[in-house]
Design a protein around this motif. Sequence first.
Motif: not given
Length: 323
Positions: A204-227
């Motif tokens: 799903x695509x959530x349209x929001x202004x540049x710099x809007x906060x993004x939240x984790x939707x559930x408890x977990x462990x970060x598998x990938x954080x990639x640029x």
Amino acid sequence: MAKAKFYYDSDTLSYQPIEKNTKIVLRNTILYVFAIFLVGLIGFVAFSAILKSPSERATLKELNNLKFNYELLEKRMEESDAILQEIQQRDNNVYRVIFEAKPISDDERSAGFGGVNRYKNLDGFKNSELVKEATKKMDVLAKRLVIQSKSLDEIVKLAKNKSEMLASIPAIQPVANKDLKRMASGYGIRIHPIYKTRRMHWGMDFSAPQGTNIYATGDGVVKTAKKSRKGFGNHVVINHGFGYETTYGHMSTFYVRAGQKVKRGDLIGLVGSTGSSTAPHLHYEVKKGNQKLNPVYFYHNDLTPEEYEAMLVLSSQENQSLD
């Protein structure tokens, strides 16, 4: 000395002695002896049928006892099978549904008894087929019991981890409603913004202004954080456990690293337009096992019934995606 026998001769008007015929006497004697032998043989056969030897009686008793026990065993196996089927139905349709575990198929429950003749050692006996059939039924029943036992162990484990599972399942929107401009595109066949062809849009695509906060939707462990400058651009993948993973794409930046533990509602990054994106938005995906699911079914923690209904309508529209 045997008395002589006479007969009256009417021709001579006198009594004449009866002369013995040797052939007749011999014949009568043979017939008499044969009759005695036949009667004796019939009597012996009848007597033997009625009064069997101790060994024969023991064998017959053992055979009758075996048949009785087999019929009793057959009945008990049928009863056990019926009980086990009931447990299996509850396991698949109640327990596993509650804990979102994959049902166990009938093939899995009864697999492993084809091909090789497992019962060859039971051949060559008087009641081989009877014994083989009973043994096979017992083996199948035992196999199903083992599988069901393991399944119940799994259900117990899931029940103990229920609170952890409920916290881990992605159950909120990754972008707060107050920050949303609109629901840009939903899960399904959509028009690609660059190639202008109809393609499967897996999130799903959530349209929001540049710099809007993004939240984790559930408890977990970060598998990938990639640029990246391609595909999802700067993106984060969170492993929530219990088979769930979520992907957050096209971020302008992210605040987490691989291996980091996060809680539902933690800030993990900001909305951007990196990678293959035509406007600032968040591309969000939910995966269970190897299957990508429609994220709209997981927003039950932070939407009212009216908001959820509106979300369903917007996400089902076949429009152009932003990536």
